[in-house]
Design an enzyme around this catalytic site. Sequence first.
Site, PDB file in Angstrom:
ATOM      1  N   ILE A  58       0.836  -1.198   0.000  1.00 10.67           N
ATOM      2  CA  ILE A  58       0.000   0.000   0.000  1.00 10.67           C
ATOM      3  C   ILE A  58       0.872   1.248   0.000  1.00 10.67           C
ATOM      4  O   ILE A  58       0.594   2.235  -0.686  1.00 10.67           O
ATOM      5  CB  ILE A  58      -0.960  -0.004   1.221  1.00 10.67           C
ATOM      6  N   LEU A 112      12.999  -2.226   4.593  1.00 11.65           N
ATOM      7  CA  LEU A 112      13.148  -3.193   3.495  1.00 11.65           C
ATOM      8  C   LEU A 112      13.230  -4.617   4.030  1.00 11.65           C
ATOM      9  O   LEU A 112      14.242  -5.300   3.874  1.00 11.65           O
ATOM     10  CB  LEU A 112      14.368  -2.854   2.608  1.00 11.65           C
ATOM     11  N   ASP A 115      14.838   1.195  10.552  1.00 11.28           N
ATOM     12  CA  ASP A 115      13.864   0.387  11.284  1.00 11.28           C
ATOM     13  C   ASP A 115      13.080   1.321  12.206  1.00 11.28           C
ATOM     14  O   ASP A 115      13.688   2.061  12.993  1.00 11.28           O
ATOM     15  CB  ASP A 115      14.646  -0.661  12.101  1.00 11.28           C
ATOM     16  N   ALA A 164       4.238   1.325   7.956  1.00  7.48           N
ATOM     17  CA  ALA A 164       5.176   0.211   8.165  1.00  7.48           C
ATOM     18  C   ALA A 164       4.600  -0.761   9.180  1.00  7.48           C
ATOM     19  O   ALA A 164       4.152  -0.369  10.251  1.00  7.48           O
ATOM     20  CB  ALA A 164       6.520   0.740   8.657  1.00  7.48           C
ATOM     21  N   SER A 179       2.582  -7.588   8.126  1.00  7.36           N
ATOM     22  CA  SER A 179       1.177  -7.530   7.714  1.00  7.36           C
ATOM     23  C   SER A 179       0.530  -8.875   7.375  1.00  7.36           C
ATOM     24  O   SER A 179      -0.659  -8.898   7.064  1.00  7.36           O
ATOM     25  CB  SER A 179       1.052  -6.599   6.496  1.00  7.36           C
ATOM     26  N   THR A 205      -6.161  -1.489  10.246  1.00  9.56           N
ATOM     27  CA  THR A 205      -6.909  -2.509   9.509  1.00  9.56           C
ATOM     28  C   THR A 205      -8.256  -2.800  10.164  1.00  9.56           C
ATOM     29  O   THR A 205      -8.416  -2.600  11.376  1.00  9.56           O
ATOM     30  CB  THR A 205      -6.066  -3.815   9.475  1.00  9.56           C
ATOM     31  N   ASP A 206      -9.192  -3.315   9.381  1.00  8.99           N
ATOM     32  CA  ASP A 206     -10.483  -3.728   9.950  1.00  8.99           C
ATOM     33  C   ASP A 206     -10.339  -4.962  10.832  1.00  8.99           C
ATOM     34  O   ASP A 206     -11.249  -5.291  11.597  1.00  8.99           O
ATOM     35  CB  ASP A 206     -11.523  -3.981   8.842  1.00  8.99           C
ATOM     36  N   GLU A 207      -9.187  -5.665  10.726  1.00  4.20           N
ATOM     37  CA  GLU A 207      -9.046  -6.934  11.458  1.00  4.20           C
ATOM     38  C   GLU A 207      -9.021  -6.721  12.971  1.00  4.20           C
ATOM     39  O   GLU A 207      -9.240  -7.657  13.737  1.00  4.20           O
ATOM     40  CB  GLU A 207      -7.808  -7.691  10.961  1.00  4.20           C
ATOM     41  N   TYR A 217      -1.343 -10.870  14.450  1.00  2.00           N
ATOM     42  CA  TYR A 217      -1.256  -9.667  13.604  1.00  2.00           C
ATOM     43  C   TYR A 217      -2.260  -8.618  14.060  1.00  2.00           C
ATOM     44  O   TYR A 217      -1.916  -7.464  14.337  1.00  2.00           O
ATOM     45  CB  TYR A 217      -1.499 -10.028  12.126  1.00  2.00           C
ATOM     46  N   LYS A 255      -1.794  -4.913  15.788  1.00  2.00           N
ATOM     47  CA  LYS A 255      -2.322  -3.680  15.177  1.00  2.00           C
ATOM     48  C   LYS A 255      -3.286  -2.985  16.142  1.00  2.00           C
ATOM     49  O   LYS A 255      -3.275  -1.760  16.279  1.00  2.00           O
ATOM     50  CB  LYS A 255      -3.041  -3.990  13.857  1.00  2.00           C
ATOM     51  N   GLY A 307      -7.601 -19.926  14.048  1.00  3.37           N
ATOM     52  CA  GLY A 307      -8.283 -18.675  14.432  1.00  3.37           C
ATOM     53  C   GLY A 307      -8.820 -17.878  13.262  1.00  3.37           C
ATOM     54  O   GLY A 307      -8.986 -16.665  13.362  1.00  3.37           O
TER      55      GLY A 307
END
Length: 365
Positions: free
Chosen positions: A14, A37, A61, A84, A87, A131-133, A171, A175, A304
């Site tokens: 993105i 990277l 970093d 960053a 993901s 994120t929507d997660e 993840y 987030k 999960g």
Amino acid sequence: MQRNILITGGAGFIGNHVVRLFVNKYPEYNIYNLDKLTYAGNLANLKDVENKPNYHFIKEDICNFESILNIFKQYNIDGVIHLAAESHVDRSIKDPFTFANTNIIGTLSLLQAAKNVWTDLENKLFYHVSTDEVYGALEMNNPRGGNEPGGGPFGDKFFTEQTKYNPHSPYSAAKASSDHFVRAFHDTYGLPVVISNCSNNYGPYQFPEKLIPLFINNIRNRKSLPVYGKGENVRDWLYVEDHARAIDIIFHKGQKGETYNIGGFNEWKNIDIIKVIISTVDRLLGRKENEDIDLITYVTDRAGHDLRYAIDSTKLKTELGWQPSLQFEEGIEKTVRWYLDNQDWLDNITSGEYEKYYEIMYKDR
Ligand code: NAD
Ligand code: TYD
């Protein structure tokens, strides 16, 4: 107005679209793309803008607080668009520590640097891309056939900005934690922040470990297509350039301290999207219709595995005037065409680190 904007993770999927949009649309801004990277960051994604005078790359970093602090001071950073992150859910299941480090500590390090350096908060903004997660998973119930809130094809509930956080994967837990830190810095120190939570993105330059590019590449190479569980899980797909446009609008017009959900009211069951991908790849490669349907291989479900995501982006539409520009049929055609036209890009990526990863992740299946 001249600005110095730090975009983190700009060499990722993105991020490269956001960097490209900002570099081209705002020649008066200095855009600093800061990226470590990792396996997911690829500067080849930005070849078309790398020589523009307002584009600068910094390999760093986000967890290195002292370096981040110096970068804020050295370049007089007044805006941050923070993308960053680690993901990929499957990787987070194998290696949660890396996710906690980058997604939580890395975000905290950026927040703390902004807080320390921004003594005058005029015209400053810390934009956190999420994120929507973080909202967890929705049930499949009361399908209404339509594609709007209250009338989704797989259920009547959608994630809104008021939905309580309930992450299930390492993840999404990392987030969610980073989102909480961003809000805490707003509430505790008055840091000017904004957050957006977006649904699944698709489009050019996505690392081919995620569903859509992985399957396009596997169909091209006639490799099996590992469908988790029964393929019944639902995701809400948005074309990546529409996400980048939303980020531009929210960065410039969003209310400080607010959250905006981003999504295209475009829910698909995995198995149905996979069938669309197969027929599109086969057609564009001049193969017989659905010649590759037998590549579908049902494998053990992801641990999960969230059943359904569906975003209600009404707030973004009504308050800031954003809506998706591409219909899914057009977006998926463009996307498949891009991967087939950019086989060098795919081959470069799949020949290195990714092949090893693929073996580690799938050798037991
Ligand atoms: P990606 O994995 O493609 O890219 C991540 C980028 O971050 C890479 O360039 C990587 O090198 C860089 N990076 C990783 N760790 C770093 C570190 N410690 N320091 C500096 N750079 C580091 O991810 P993406 O799909 O482009 O997602 C970008 C952001 O958008 C993430 O925050 C993600 O949570 C969020 N998001 C993604 C989606 C999606 O569908 N891909 C949907 C909603 C939100
Ligand atoms: P993915 O692209 O990993 O995104 P996310 O997990 O963040 O939604 O996966 C999208 C959906 O596709 C998800 O329900 C898991 C499923 N999936 C498969 O069935 N097989 C695969 O090989 C991959 C990578 C994903």
